[in-house]
Write an enzyme that holds these catalytic residues in place. Structure first.
Site, PDB file in Angstrom:
ATOM      1  N   HIS A 117       1.295  -1.030  -0.054  1.00 54.71           N
ATOM      2  CA  HIS A 117       0.594  -0.279   0.249  1.00 54.71           C
ATOM      3  C   HIS A 117       0.906   1.222  -0.142  1.00 54.71           C
ATOM      4  CE1 HIS A 117      -2.526   2.405   1.389  1.00 54.71           C
ATOM      5  NE2 HIS A 117      -3.602   1.750   1.514  1.00 54.71           N
ATOM      6  N   ASP A 188       3.005  -4.805   8.423  1.00 53.71           N
ATOM      7  CA  ASP A 188       1.604  -3.438   8.136  1.00 53.71           C
ATOM      8  C   ASP A 188       0.572  -4.825   8.221  1.00 53.71           C
ATOM      9  OD1 ASP A 188      -0.795  -3.062   7.070  1.00 53.71           O
ATOM     10  OD2 ASP A 188       0.068  -1.814   5.613  1.00 53.71           O
ATOM     11  N   LYS A 214     -10.498  -1.013  11.072  1.00 52.93           N
ATOM     12  CA  LYS A 214     -10.610  -2.579   9.613  1.00 52.93           C
ATOM     13  C   LYS A 214     -11.314  -3.787  10.800  1.00 52.93           C
ATOM     14  CE  LYS A 214      -7.874  -0.344   6.158  1.00 52.93           C
ATOM     15  NZ  LYS A 214      -7.518  -0.310   4.985  1.00 52.93           N
ATOM     16  N   CYS A 351      -4.584   2.302  -3.814  1.00 55.14           N
ATOM     17  CA  CYS A 351      -3.117   2.783  -3.110  1.00 55.14           C
ATOM     18  C   CYS A 351      -2.526   1.936  -3.834  1.00 55.14           C
ATOM     19  CB  CYS A 351      -4.124   3.753  -2.269  1.00 55.14           C
ATOM     20  SG  CYS A 351      -4.919   4.393  -1.660  1.00 55.14           S
TER      21      CYS A 351
END
Length: 393
Positions: A117, A188, A214, A351
């Site tokens: 990302h 991440d 999320k 992204c």
């Protein structure tokens, strides 16, 4: 509605007179009643700024905030709550690491993957680092045997799961290789924390970043786990609440984690993460993983079997997201038409422009799943795709 879906009030909503089929969970998940009620209850009953206050409401708010930190620490297998910092989200977490390590990174190299990302690309560039991607095969599986670490490599930053493809990277193998060279690793976990049980000690990473929104919690709140060996790096932000002593000549800082939480934090957001963890643990992370895998695999197989559909990525372990395109139909048009059927998907480059260039495309349609999605949702997606193709035939 039955199963976990009954706990999410928005899923009873109709879109254009159709049942909502929410398949945009990689962008943000919906919230269960227990999380919504927790946020509302905090503002209704306990709202106050935390720490330093001597009055009752401040003490209660501080206690609830720190209880949330303890829940996060336990949830990810940290050694102690002090290793958990609350941030504004995954992007903010990564930026804080980049800023704190900037003196080391500037002019040197950060290894990433080709599926990252932008949030795991741009912060390192802003810190003055050169980026190099770990090679991957045609299915976007990392070729860990090809990891090359040089004298200029100062950090490896890798997504646990791709927000585009759903591919799960072998983060344990990456950290094993990194440790052989004493290179720190940032993971991440924005697209894995809600799907896969995570243990930072088992992974062996030095930093782990993820977002609350999320994983069924509020927006604007996230987590940065920092291992003990980096526990007292320079703060990325300064202000109230993170200092020991301030003079015009200099400042000393509190011990972690408060030294990294300047200013008033998103108190209700942190508490909402605690509530979301309670909700997920009430179901059981292993059960969530099994049930989601069943729905995810079913949807992926149906897409692969559908004429005129190209599905991207194929690795040994996958979760969450599936990206695809319809032959001769723009991804944006596909998404717009599916929306009119009540089916929420994401379109575009997500992204991840470097990945799109690798795949030779401009963007995809992305369907992403959560614990409340069912095979009926997958069937609705396939039926919707069939109608889109009929419109363009």
């Amino acid at each position: 509605m039955t199963g976990p879906g009954k706990d999410f009030p928005i899923l009873a909503k109709e879109i254009y007179g159709k049942r909502l089929v929410y398949l945009d969970n990689a962008a943000t998940s919906q919230k269960p009643n227990s999380v919504i009620d927790t946020i509302s209850d905090f503002y209704r009953s306990d709202n106050s700024n935390i720490h330093r206050g001597v009055h009752y409401l401040s003490e209660v708010s501080s206690e609830r905030y720190e209880e949330a930190r303890e829940k996060v620490s336990s949830f990810i297998g940290a050694d102690e709550p002090a290793e958990v910092t609350f941030t504004a989200g995954t992007t903010d977490s990564i930026n804080q690491v980049a800023r704190s390590l900037e003196p080391v990174l500037r002019g040197n190299e950060v290894l990433i993957t080709g599926v990252e990302h932008h949030s795991d690309i741009v912060p390192w560039q802003l810190a003055g680092a050169r980026l190099r991607a770990i090679p991957m095969d045609e299915g976007c599986d990392l070729l860990t045997d090809s990891i090359e670490i040089t004298d200029r490599t100062k950090l490896i930053a890798v997504s646990h799961a791709s927000n585009v493809l759903g591919s799960v990277n072998p983060v344990r193998e990456v950290t094993r290789i990194a440790k052989e060279h004493d290179i720190p690793v940032l993971v991440d976990a924005a697209q894995s924390i809600q799907h896969i049980p995570i243990d930072v000690k088992d992974i062996g990473c030095d930093f782990l970043a993820f977002s609350g929104h999320k994983m069924y919690a509020a927006t604007g709140i996230g987590v940065l786990y920092t291992s003990e060996r980096f526990s007292e790096i320079m703060p990325a932000r300064g202000g109230g609440g993170m200092v020991d002593k301030v003079t015009l000549e200099g400042t000393t800082y509190l011990k972690p984690p408060l030294r990294y939480e300047a200013g008033t934090p998103h108190i209700a957001g942190a508490i909402s993460i605690g509530a979301a963890i309670d909700y997920m643990q009430g179901i059981g992370m292993d059960k969530i993983r099994r049930d989601e895998h069943e729905v995810y695999s079913y949807a992926r197989e149906r897409l692969l079997e559908t004429d005129g559909v190209t599905v991207y990525g194929n690795t040994g372990q996958m979760c969450g997201s599936i990206s695809f395109n319809l032959e001769n139909i723009h991804h944006y048009d596909t998404g717009m038409i599916l929306d009119k059927m009540g089916i929420a998907v994401r379109t575009g480059h997500h992204c991840a422009q470097p990945l799109m260039r690798t795949l030779g495309i401009e963007g995809t349609v992305r369907a992403s799943f959560a614990l409340y999605n069912t095979k009926d949702d997958a069937d609705a997606l396939i039926d919707g795709i069939g109608k889109v193709r009929m419109m363009y035939s």
